[in-house]
Every structure is written in C-alpha cells, then in structure tokens.
Design an enzyme around this catalytic site. Structure first.
Site, short mmCIF file in Angstrom:
data_model
loop_
_atom_site.label_atom_id
_atom_site.label_comp_id
_atom_site.label_asym_id
_atom_site.label_seq_id
_atom_site.Cartn_x
_atom_site.Cartn_y
_atom_site.Cartn_z
N GLU A 261 60.80 -2.82 20.44
CA GLU A 261 59.71 -2.23 21.23
C GLU A 261 59.03 -1.10 20.46
OE1 GLU A 261 61.50 -1.37 25.07
OE2 GLU A 261 61.05 -3.41 25.70
N GLY B 37 59.88 -13.85 25.57
CA GLY B 37 60.00 -13.26 26.90
C GLY B 37 59.13 -12.02 27.01
#
Lengths: 733, 485
Positions: free
Chosen positions: A693, A241
């Site tokens: 991240e 994603g």
C-alpha cells in the site's frame, strides 16, 4: 508465540533464502493457465448449476413486487431466490451495506435475486425476464458537493484537535487554504467476484475469491446464523483484490442461498458491469487543507477537513488520516465528515484514507513550498517528525523519511529539475518534475500456520493466508526454507483454506509481515518438537541443507520423518508494545517527470522513482513488483481513473473496463524502486513491514505536482485531464 | 446445434455447440479448459486472449483474438491455440519462461491472455523477423490490461523471450481440416438456431433474403457485446467472414476514379499495408483503433454496417468520398457513404441487403488527409471525437475540402457548413476561425462519459486550429507517438 519485545538476533537473520530476489514459485502455474480461480473449479463439486444475479435498478427505496413467473418458466431454470423470500440477512460491521434479503434498497445494483439454471445462458436469459416494481425514495441524495455544502456547519468530532489550530493558523506568517477533490475509484481487479457453493446438511463449502478467509467465515456465521465451524472457504488463487475482496460479498451469499434452494452446487460470478455498483469503491472526497508556517518553513498549524460519501455506518474514504502522523506541527485540526450519500458502498481500496488523503495533502505541501520559495524536498525535510504528532510520547520505531527524500533527490537528479513552472520545453513538450511523500502505517495482525516435515524431507506449510498476487506463496516458502534449512524447491505451500490455521489475511498492508511471522512461529515450534525427539536443546540445533546438525552429529530431515510427518502449529500474537509504545509505519518518496504537450495538453509520464523505507525486504523482486504495480495505480488515479456519478439516479455510469479507464501499457514508463537498507525489530521477528500500500501513497500527487511544474497550471480536482488546464497552458512562443 | 471441426492445440477436435457460443464459453464450459480467463466479456481487458491459426504456405499464421466475443463456430477449419497448449512435455514456451523470469505476473488472472499475446508476437517475429520497436510492442500488448504488475515487467518479458532458444514444434502446423461448414438451413424462417457460413456472395444474399431476421456476423467485436452485455440471444447468425467476394482488395477504376474495392470482410489488420502505402494518416489511426485483438477480427464492412456514431473508420471514409456497395439477390447498388447513414444506428440497408464492398478512391494529386482521434486513453479506447480532413491545396487555396466527424452527431457525419466555409479559401487564420464558427451549424453533440457537449464542440473546433497550424507552419506539426520519452 507472543511478540512482546523488539526482535533480537534470530534464525531468520541468516538471510540465505529470505531477502533474496527469488522468482515467484507460482509463476509456472500462472503462465500455463493451471492456477485454478474460483469460477473454474469444475472438479470440486459435482453437477454444478449456474447462478445469474439480478441487481436493483434503483438506488434507494423499496421493492413493491417482483414477478418471476416468466423467468421460472424459462428453459433450463431450476430455481430462483428473491430478496422478498426472506428478511434482510444480518451482516457484520465490516460490511456497510446489507448483502441480501428484504424489500429495502440501499444502493443501485444491490443484489435482489439470483436465477439458477442448467447453463449460464439459460440463467442469464431468465434473469432478464424478472419484472420488479419499485418505490423510489424521493429524499435520496447522490451529490457529495451539495450535501457537504449543506452540512459544513455540522458539529463533527475531530479525529485530532491538538493545540489551537485556528489561532495558530490565523497568526501564521505564510498560509495556504485550498480545497481538493478526488473522485470515486474502482478496484477494477482483473478477476470478477465469483463463488461456487455447496451445502452438506447445514455445512457449507465456498470455493471463492476472498482476501480474508477468517473474516468471511465469521461473516457467514452471522449472515446464516450457524456456527463458524459449519463453513469452509477455499481461495487458493485470487485474481486481484485491492480491498474489494476483503469482506463477504453478494456473490458468495447468492451462491449459498441458491445452492440451498436447489439442493445442488451452484456457481456464480458477478458480471463485470455489476461490479462497480454492487460491490465497493474508494469513496469520493472533498478535502479542505489549511497549512500555516513560519517564514523559515516550519509548519505551525495544519488543518485537514475531509468530506466523503458513505452509506449509514461507514467511514468512507477518510483522507484526513493521512495528515495525522506525517508532518510535524503543534496545532492540528483533523476532521472526517462521513456524509450519508446514497451511492453504493464506499469502503477499503488499496491504502484506504492515505491514498486520497495524500493525493490532496501532497499537492498542498507543494503549493506551500512554492509560497515559501522553498525546494519542496527541503520543505518536507524541515517538517519531518520522529514522534507521532498526535501522541508525542510515542516514537516512530524506525522512520527514515528524510533519507528517502535525499536519496531520491540524488538518484533522480532533482537538482537539475525544472525550477520555474511552465518554463522548460523540449520540442513540442513542456517538461515538469514533481515530488511527493508517502506514508502508510505498518500494522500487524495475529497470524498462524502449520508446518510439517514430511517423510520425503520436504516441508509443507499450511495457513489460511491468501496470495492476491502479492507473492505470499513465495515469501512464506522462503521463510520456511530459511527456518528449516532446506532449499525453496522442497517447500510446499498451501494457502487460502479455512481448514488451515487462521492467518492475518491480505489487507491493510499487514499480510506479508504478519503471515511470515506466523510461519516463523510455527517453524520454531517444529524445531522444538524435533529437538524434543532428539532430546537436544533446540538452541543447539542447526538446520541446513536438509539436515539437522547437533553435537557433531547430523540427521536428515527425511530420516527424522521417515515414520511419518512431524507437524507443529503456532500463531504469532503481537504485544501491545508494538502498537502502544511505538508508532510503526512505512515511508517513501516519489519523484516523477512528465511531459505535457505544449499545444494539446496531453500528459505523458516519462520516468518515475520511488524510494521506500519499509524495514527488511523479504524478497526484493516481489516487493518491487508490489511497488511498481501500486505506482501504476497511482498514475491511473492521477490522470484518468474516475467513477462518473449519475447524480439523478445515484449510480456509477462507467461500470465496466471500457468506461472506467485504467492505465495501459503505453501509459507507463520505466519505473525505478529503491528500498532503503534496514530492519525494524519492533515490527516482527523477521523485522519486516509491508510495502503493497505504501507504493500507491503519494504517487498521484507527485504526478500532479509534475504537471503543475510543467505547465504552471495547478489542478486540484482529480483526475488531471487536459480539459482542466488547456486554457491555462503557457503562451506558445 | 451444429458441428465445428477445428484443431485445438495441434490436435483435431470436433464438438457441437449452439450458435451463440463464444470461443471462451466453448473452452471454459464445454471443454473444461479454464486457463483462458473472463475478465470483462466485452473485449476490453484481453484476459481471454487466444491465438487463431490459419494456413499460410506450409505453416500456420497466428493472430490474437478476444475469445469472449468471438463466435466458436468461426473456428471451423482453423487452429485454436490456448494457454494450455504452449508448454509441451514440461517445456515452457519462451513467452511463459520470460514472463516468469521478468516477474510479469502477480495475481495471474491476466497472465494467460498476456502470454497468448506474446505467443502471437513471438510467432510473428519468427516468421517475419523485424526489429521489435516500441510501436510494435505497444501494438502487441495494447489489448491486455493488467492491474497488478505495472506493465514494464511484461514489456521486459516481450524483449527477453526473443533471446531464448526456440524450435517451432510440429504441432503448431498440423494439418487443418479442409471441410467447410456451409450447411444448408432447412427452414430459415423457423426459430431454429443456426450459424450459417456461406462461401459465396450468392449464397450469402440468398440466406439474407430467406432469413432477414438473422444477424450478420463478421468479426463479432461489437455484435457479441449484445450477447454478453445486453443479454440478447444471438441464435440465428450468418457469418460473412468466409464469403470469397468479401475478402478481396481490388485495385480498379470506378466511375472514372481509380481506387480500391475493399471487401466488407477484410480486417483492419489486413488493411494496414494498403493504408500504410496510400493513406498513412488512416494507417496511423488504425494503430489506435481498439486493440490488436480487435484489429485482427474487426472488419471495415462491420464498422460501416454497425453505423455507430463513434466508429473510427466511417469519418475517414466520408472524408475520402468512399462509396458503399449493397448486395442482395436482386443485384447490387452503390451509394455514397454519407447517404448510407440515416440516423442513430439506422442505415439505408434494406432487410435483404448486405454491405458487400467499399470503394475508396485513390487520393488525387496534391490532396492530403489528416485524421485525429481524441480519446481519453492512448490505446484500447473508443473515440470521444474523431475528425478527418481531406483537401487539396493549389496555389495556397483549399479545394475539394471534405471534413467528417465521429462522436459529434447521431451518425458519422460530414461537416458541410465548415467544408463550404473553407472551400476556395486561402490558408488564413480568419478562414479557419470562420470554419470553426460554422461547426456550430453542423453539430450539436451530446454529453456522455467520453466527453461533455462543450468539450466535444470545443475539441472539434480545436482540430481546425490544429489543421491551420499544421498548414501554416508545416514543420511544427507534431504527431503524437505513444512514447514521448
């Protein structure tokens, strides 16, 4: 339960299962092809028809007319839905562009029709027969650099305007003023967007591929003007994603509209060539960075002026975010110019803001260190801060950035790096070394779960949390196993179904920390329930090896549940202290060695090291996998990834995997990851933070700095391809 | 509709599908075997990788292929192995076991394709044991993109699987159906769909004459993109991949020149050994052509007939002075390859002709071949510029200079002005500078996402610089390998 104060010693600290490098529990399903992804769920709804989307061929304007007669008469066609049949459908604020309905065209490949047929081939053939007449707006703009230039004098509300930046910068002993550009980037997740939709009266079920189940359920409620309860989403496996599946997207809306029109289940996948322009991308940026420092290397002024593209209502890629809390400096001026450009929707992609921001800032730090004649590691250490520079009253809960740098320097053997740019040769190759810092906030979101002990003694966990490859299945199972004192094998985890309790979902690097905390809360509730049954104080219970032990007695979980499953549900909510009194974030340092061919300029990354400070690591194997995957994406961003903009017609030209190049096997060297030992009790009861991240933050700049160090040619315009410095390579002796 | 009979994961299988059905559609939509994924439908990502087996003595040899662009009808009489077939009775194949152990899977969408690439590699290693060099690993995995894992865990799995015990199961070598599907086409001029699979050149040319509107398919690696990317309907197809005359490599003499006639249906993978021995520079290029999956399917004839200006082999063949043979029911004719390419995707091939063979003359003594492909990515990429240089040096003077480029014009094209400049010249900086200047006469390339006009022109000129450097200081020549570390 509420998390209102820092975590103390608790059951999760046992760390028998948590914290262990366990293989992912979905591994066998995935390596045998048995994990079902959205488009292939043939069994969930009978008589599925196939939808094929049509995208707008202009970037901005309106549709004058659509002729669907020929398509309608094409073999196998069951129905066609066009955008002209309805008003523009409402959207929630998370989406910037509208997804369907009405004549207005906001961007290229905006969905304007869906053809439903018995087979994919029939739907596709008919879609090609739809004729559309457009009226193109002549005032559309697609060129970020040109618009930025025009609007540089605009009065923009700064993100931070602290002290007096201009004066401090003007009087600084050493200054840097440089402008960096980053291109649009494409998520290029391996699984294209896909949905199967089926209506039952005014209730809709979507088998889809979505990171945030509840957000999308709410969005559907808005778009279709029905209560959220009428929608069910199921998304157990998601083929990647990286942010492109955070929100409701056109595949789901088109499948739902088509299914409603034909009264049957419809499946639809966005073809790969439609993905880049129909969905979202990381926005382009032009970033001017100014840094002023004393001779000793103390930053006195830091300015970051970011310009990025967005459709009306969005933020684009806010690169200036990265500078907010990373380095000290009393005078700060941070600006984000979200400029209206009529390219497709720029929105979140892995570490939005920080990724592009650090691509620029961390080159600037390297340039500044060079001006100061300092080791770039040392320069960063000097400018570390233990408080949030934009709110100095707020401490970082845990911040070990200096340790990341020092540990990395030691392991990487930074001391023996090439010190003079362009001076180290090994055969035909110039060798260079680069360092960059990594910063990413560590937010947490409310997250719930339902946990049961079943008659066979197994534990079942249900939550709408998703696993987009991150390892959610595994760490959730580990959490439940730890909390309930069972082995991992008897924990059964069911994810991604909106019938389960609402979780934090996968986004913003909060998924792992929040969802495991939710499972922790539900497990505590279950332990309490069991204690009530046994009429014992829950604190007196010990759960281990499938047994509950108390007061010299023990009962097997299977025995407790022999008359039926015992189930408890709870949710964790994070108190304000977590976000208001403290700043929670993750930190890292990246070290990279590259080889640049002395005559051709070809760049090869030779080794990479990341040192991460992200609280307690729930599973070193899945966490490492997140970080090396993100480092790889960072190499792509540094060296090759770039959406090519057609500034005449307003679209991304290289919208498939042949044209949008991502790293391949041969591009990626050995990667080493070190997680600093540590816990962050301010984060969650499990004292964990995210890493997915953090891993991409700063990587690209470390590569860029290494290329500079190898060649002596500074490139400030990503991606760093050899044509940008070929004419500046050192003379060949 | 026509019937296909093949082995599916060791068991005989028959089904009827339309000619334009890909293996991927057959699997996912007709057979409900959804383990094989679609990531791009253009042969770029490898998520749809399957293994196709053919009889080789007592066993089957498996090669990887992109199911998304391989016609299902080409499975006739072959063995299709998919991700669902590998684990038997709950026992995982070492490729699967190793991928789990080394954490080579995250989101899992590329995983089945990677496991299948590893399966063919594993199979290859058991049949032809040889060290698993970085180059071999790179070749085996280069056609599989992954956006999650960072690749090294997959590489670790490739190394690890070979240490795992494995007994080749019998199903892998089950008897192949021998029936051929050479069905006559009742009325080729009608719009009836067909997938004809002629076995002889005579049958092929007859079909070609009867149905000139039908498309020829060999590996399908480019043709099939017309279906998946341009939405074309490919419903009348003539498969050249079983035509006996097109599958041979014959060492012979033609017009007084020794060399090889290479059948148009010979794949890149099959050509590798010949090129390794006689044209190492050409073999080196093959390693960078597409991916393993593409090289297993794509053919030399297809690369020529396709007439793309950025096909990898035509510039090399032009530099080598190759000839192309065109066949029709009337017989065959032969022409120099440069006379075959007329304009963008336009060739000298008549509607009733097929490319049947390619003649590559043997390198004459002291002649040399250099081939440089410039692409943005190391593997699994299309050329921006490809330069091929063939020449002979006698007493320090260049002779028989033939230079050709891809990506510089609407067709693969010789650089005749540059050739003329270098012919008979000594190897001097001046001569090469002059050749670089002549290149402006030869080419006016265009700009696109693979390279700007300026970059292409400059890079092509730089290849002359590179050639000069490599000739003037031979020990300094560097051939880049994937792993500079």
């Amino acid at each position: 339960m509420r998390f209102d104060s820092p975590a103390e010693q608790n059951v999760s600290d046992r760390m028998k299962v948590l914290g262990q490098p366990l293989r992912r529990i979905d591994g066998p399903l995935k390596t045998t092809g048995m994990a079902p992804y959205a488009y292939e769920r043939h069994g969930v709804a009978k008589d599925q028809l196939v939808g094929y989307p049509v995208g707008s061929a202009i970037a901005k304007g309106r549709i004058v007319s659509m002729d669907i007669d020929e398509a309608q008469a094409s073999p196998g066609v069951v129905g066609i839905v066009t955008t002209l049949e309805m008003e523009r459908l409402p959207k929630v604020d998370w989406n910037v562009a509208y997804l369907f309905g009405g004549r207005e065209i906001q961007h290229y490949h905006q969905a304007i029709a869906v053809v439903v047929a018995n087979s994919f081939e029939e739907a596709r053939a008919a879609a090609a027969l739809i004729r559309v007449e457009y009226e193109e707006d002549q005032d559309a703009t697609y060129d970020l650099a040109a618009v930025r230039q025009e609007r540089l004098s605009d009065d923009v509300e700064p993100i931070d305007n602290i002290g007096d930046f201009e004066s401090a910068y003007a009087s600084a002993e050493v200054t840097l003023d440089a402008t960096y550009t980053t291109p649009g980037q494409c998520h290029a997740q391996m699984e294209p967007h896909a949905t199967i939709a089926q209506w039952d009266g005014d209730h809709l079920t979507l088998w889809t591929s979505n990171q945030m189940i509840e957000w999308s359920r709410q969005a559907l409620a808005t778009t279709f003007d029905l209560p959220a309860e009428n929608f069910r989403l199921d998304s157990p496996y998601i083929g990647g994603g990286f942010g492109v599946k955070l929100f409701l997207r056109a595949d789901a809306v088109m499948a739902a509209l088509a299914a409603r029109k034909v009264g049957r289940a419809v499946k639809l996948a966005l073809p790969r060539p439609m993905s880049a322009n129909n969905t979202t991308h990381r926005g382009l940026t032009i970033q001017r960075i100014r840094i002023g420092a004393s001779q000793e290397g103390k930053i006195t002024a830091i300015g970051h002026d970011n310009a990025t593209n967005t459709l009306p209502g969005g933020d684009g890629e806010n690169g200036a975010r990265a500078t907010r809390r990373f380095y000290a400096g009393e005078n700060r001026l941070l600006i984000n110019r979200a400029l209206e450009i009529h390219l497709p929707e720029s929105n979140a992609m892995r570490a939005p803001g920080e990724t592009a921001g650090l691509m620029a800032l961390e080159i600037a730090m390297d340039e500044m260190a060079e001006k100061l004649g300092m080791d770039p590691v040392e320069f960063r250490i000097i400018n570390d801060t233990q408080v949030d520079p934009s709110h100095p009253e707020r401490q970082f809960s845990e911040r070990h950035f200096i340790e990341c740098l020092q540990r990395g320097a030691e392991v990487f053997n930074w001391a023996s790096r090439n010190k003079a740019p362009g001076s180290r040769r090994e055969g035909a190759w110039l060798i260079g070394h680069g360092v960059a810092g990594a910063y990413r906030d560590a937010p947490a979101e409310t997250s719930g779960a339902r946990v049961s002990v079943r008659p066979d003694g197994s534990i079942r966990v249900e939550t709408d949390m998703t696993d987009i490859g991150t390892g959610s299945y595994t760490i959730i199972a580990q959490t439940a196993a730890e909390m309930m004192g069972v082995s991992l094998e008897v924990v059964n985890v069911d994810l991604g179904d909106s019938r389960h309790p609402v979780s934090a979902g996968s986004g913003g690097q909060w998924g792992a920390a929040s969802s495991t905390a939710g499972v922790y809360a539900a497990c505590l509730a279950l332990r309490k329930k069991i204690a009530e049954r046994l009429a014992v104080d829950p604190e007196a219970l010990e759960f281990s090896e499938g047994y509950v032990r108390y007061n010299d007695q023990q009962t097997a979980l299977s025995e407790l549940a022999s008359a039926g499953s015992i189930t408890a549900e709870d949710s964790i909510e994070f108190g304000d202290f977590r976000s208001e009194e403290y700043q929670l974030a993750t930190f890292g340092a990246h070290f990279v060695e590259v080889a640049v061919h002395a005559t051709t300029g070809e760049i090869r990354v030779r080794r990479m090291l990341a040192v991460c400070d992200a609280g307690r690591i729930l599973n070193p194997m899945t966490a490492r996998s997140q970080v090396i995957g993100a480092m790889t994406m960072g190499v792509g961003a540094a060296l090759m990834e770039s959406l090519a903009v057609d500034t005449r017609h307003g679209f991304f030209v290289n919208h498939d995997l042949a044209g949008y190049e991502v790293p391949v096997h041969a591009d990626i060297p050995e990667q080493q990851v070190i997680f600093l030992e540590g816990e962050d009790p301010y984060s969650t009861p499990l004292k964990a933070k995210g890493v997915g991240e953090l891993g991409i933050c700063g990587v690209s700049a470390a590569v860029a700095n290494a290329v500079y160090n190898a060649t002596g040619a500074r490139v400030r315009d990503y991606p760093i391809t050899l044509d940008k410095f070929l004419d500046r390579l050192p003379e060949i002796a | 509709m026509a019937t296909i009979a093949f082995l599916l994961n060791g068991a005989p299988h028959q089904c009827e599908v339309s000619p334009n059905t890909s293996i991927l559609t057959l699997l996912r939509e007709h057979l409900a075997l959804t383990g094989t994924k679609e990531g791009c439908a253009s042969g770029d990502c490898g998520a749809c990788t399957v293994a196709i087996g053919e009889q080789n003595a007592d066993t089957h040899t498996f090669t990887s292929a992109n199911a998304c662009i391989t016609p299902a009808h080409q499975l006739q009489g072959r063995h299709l192995v998919t991700i669902e077939g590998l684990a038997k009775e709950g026992r995982l194949h070492p490729a699967q076991e190793a991928m789990i152990e080394c954490h080579g899977s995250q989101c899992g969408f590329c995983t089945p394709g990677i496991v299948m690439s590893l399966f063919t590699l594993h199979n290859d290693l058991t049949q032809r044991p040889a060290p698993l060099t970085p180059e071999r690993l790179e070749a085996a995995l280069g056609g599989n993109l992954c956006r999650c894992t960072g690749y090294r865990p997959i590489r670790d799995a490739a190394l690890r699987m070979n240490d795992m015990p494995y007994e080749r199961p019998q199903w892998q070598d089950a008897a192949l159906s021998t029936s051929e599907n050479d069905a006559e086409i009742t009325d080729p001029t009608a719009k009836t769909p067909f997938f004809a699979q002629p076995l002889s050149l005579a049958a092929l040319t007859r079909l070609r004459q009867e149905a000139p509107q039908a498309r020829l398919v060999a590996g399908g690696t480019d043709l099939w993109l017309e279906s998946t990317q341009r939405l074309a309907s490919l419903d009348q197809l003539i498969d050249v991949s079983r035509v006996a005359e097109l599958l041979t490599v014959e060492a012979t003499t033609f017009e007084g020149q020794p060399g090889w006639w290479i059948g148009a249906g010979v794949t890149y993978t099959q050509l590798e050994p010949l090129f390794e021995e006689h044209f190492p520079a050409f073999a080196h290029l093959l390693h960078r052509l597409g991916s393993q999956q593409i090289r297993n399917r794509g053919t030399l004839g297809g690369n020529i007939a396709n007439a793309s200006p950025i096909g990898d082999t035509p510039p090399v063949l032009l530099a080598l002075g190759a000839r192309v043979e065109l066949a029709s029911v009337k017989g065959s004719r032969c022409l120099a390859l440069e006379n075959f390419f007329l304009d963008y995707k336009q060739t000298a091939m008549a509607a009733d002709e097929v490319v049947s063979r390619i003649f590559i003359p043997q390198a004459i003594e002291r002649s040399q071949l250099r081939v440089w492909k410039l692409s943005k990515r190391r593997e699994d990429d299309i050329s921006a510029v490809l330069g091929a240089f063939s020449y002979r040096i006698e007493q320090g003077v260049l002779h028989d200079v033939r230079i050709a480029f891809g990506g510089m014009a609407a067709t693969p094209k010789r650089a005749q002005a540059a050739e003329a400049t270098l012919e008979g010249s000594a190897i001097t900086a001046d001569a090469f500078r002059a050749a670089q200047r002549s290149l402006d006469e030869d080419f006016q390339p265009m700009s696109d996402v693979r390279g700007s006009q300026h970059y292409r022109q400059q890079a092509a000129k730089n290849l002359f610089e590179r050639l000069y450097l490599s000739l003037s200081a031979p020990d300094r020549e560097v051939m880049l390998h994937a792993y500079a570390h």
